[in-house]
Design a protein around this motif. Structure first.
Motif, PDB file in Angstrom:
ATOM      1  N   GLN A  35      18.761  90.603  59.920  1.00 20.38           N
ATOM      2  CA  GLN A  35      18.086  89.797  58.911  1.00 20.38           C
ATOM      3  C   GLN A  35      17.403  88.607  59.553  1.00 20.38           C
ATOM      4  N   TYR A  36      16.437  88.066  58.842  1.00 18.22           N
ATOM      5  CA  TYR A  36      15.733  86.872  59.257  1.00 18.22           C
ATOM      6  C   TYR A  36      16.029  85.742  58.286  1.00 18.22           C
ATOM      7  N   GLU A  37      15.973  84.531  58.785  1.00 16.45           N
ATOM      8  CA  GLU A  37      15.944  83.377  57.898  1.00 16.45           C
ATOM      9  C   GLU A  37      14.534  82.826  57.973  1.00 16.45           C
ATOM     10  N   TYR A  38      14.076  82.248  56.875  1.00 12.02           N
ATOM     11  CA  TYR A  38      12.695  81.793  56.782  1.00 12.02           C
ATOM     12  C   TYR A  38      12.636  80.299  56.527  1.00 12.02           C
ATOM     13  N   ARG A  39      11.553  79.697  57.000  1.00 14.35           N
ATOM     14  CA  ARG A  39      11.245  78.286  56.728  1.00 14.35           C
ATOM     15  C   ARG A  39       9.779  78.231  56.340  1.00 14.35           C
ATOM     16  N   ARG A  57      24.598  87.165  64.270  1.00 13.48           N
ATOM     17  CA  ARG A  57      26.002  87.153  63.887  1.00 13.48           C
ATOM     18  C   ARG A  57      26.837  87.462  65.133  1.00 13.48           C
ATOM     19  N   TRP A 104      11.774  79.606  66.290  1.00 16.83           N
ATOM     20  CA  TRP A 104      11.050  80.143  65.139  1.00 16.83           C
ATOM     21  C   TRP A 104       9.837  80.900  65.639  1.00 16.83           C
ATOM     22  N   TRP A 155       4.701  80.290  57.064  1.00 12.91           N
ATOM     23  CA  TRP A 155       6.042  80.853  56.999  1.00 12.91           C
ATOM     24  C   TRP A 155       6.504  81.123  58.425  1.00 12.91           C
ATOM     25  N   ARG A 166       9.890  82.420  60.821  1.00 11.09           N
ATOM     26  CA  ARG A 166      11.123  83.191  60.701  1.00 11.09           C
ATOM     27  C   ARG A 166      11.840  83.219  62.035  1.00 11.09           C
ATOM     28  N   ARG A 167      13.156  83.435  61.961  1.00  5.94           N
ATOM     29  CA  ARG A 167      13.962  83.671  63.160  1.00  5.94           C
ATOM     30  C   ARG A 167      15.118  84.577  62.789  1.00  5.94           C
ATOM     31  N   LYS A 168      15.591  85.294  63.795  1.00  2.00           N
ATOM     32  CA  LYS A 168      16.674  86.240  63.559  1.00  2.00           C
ATOM     33  C   LYS A 168      17.968  85.496  63.267  1.00  2.00           C
ATOM     34  N   ILE A 169      18.726  86.035  62.341  1.00  2.00           N
ATOM     35  CA  ILE A 169      20.082  85.546  62.102  1.00  2.00           C
ATOM     36  C   ILE A 169      20.979  86.321  63.059  1.00  2.00           C
TER      37      ILE A 169
END
Length: 82
Positions: free
Chosen positions: A19-23, A72, A49, A65, A67-70
């Protein structure tokens, strides 16, 4: 040819739940192109980013926009503690 991410292709990474998180950044029209470029470069270098999408409005305002990888982290400790 898909790009490789740590030995996996992007589609394999996404299939495994990547998943990605976005800013979302709004850059006012008064900001010069050089200053906007400098801002985005700093975000990429120090915050990891990457540019996902840009939108330029008629008045000159930009919406960006990033994005960067989440990532875990999985535990490497053995779970067999009896």
């Amino acid at each position: 040819m898909g790009s490789r991410l740590a030995g996996r292709t992007r589609s394999e990474w996404a299939a495994e739940g990547g998943q990605y998180e976005y800013r979302v950044l709004t850059i006012p029209r008064t900001t010069s192109r050089n200053d906007a470029r400098r801002l985005l470069t700093e975000q990429a270098e120090y915050g990891r980013w990457e540019l996902a999408r840009t939108l330029l409005f008629a008045g000159g305002e930009r919406k960006v926009w990033l994005r960067r990888k989440i990532i875990r982290v999985r535990s490497t400790l053995a779970e067999t503690l009896d």
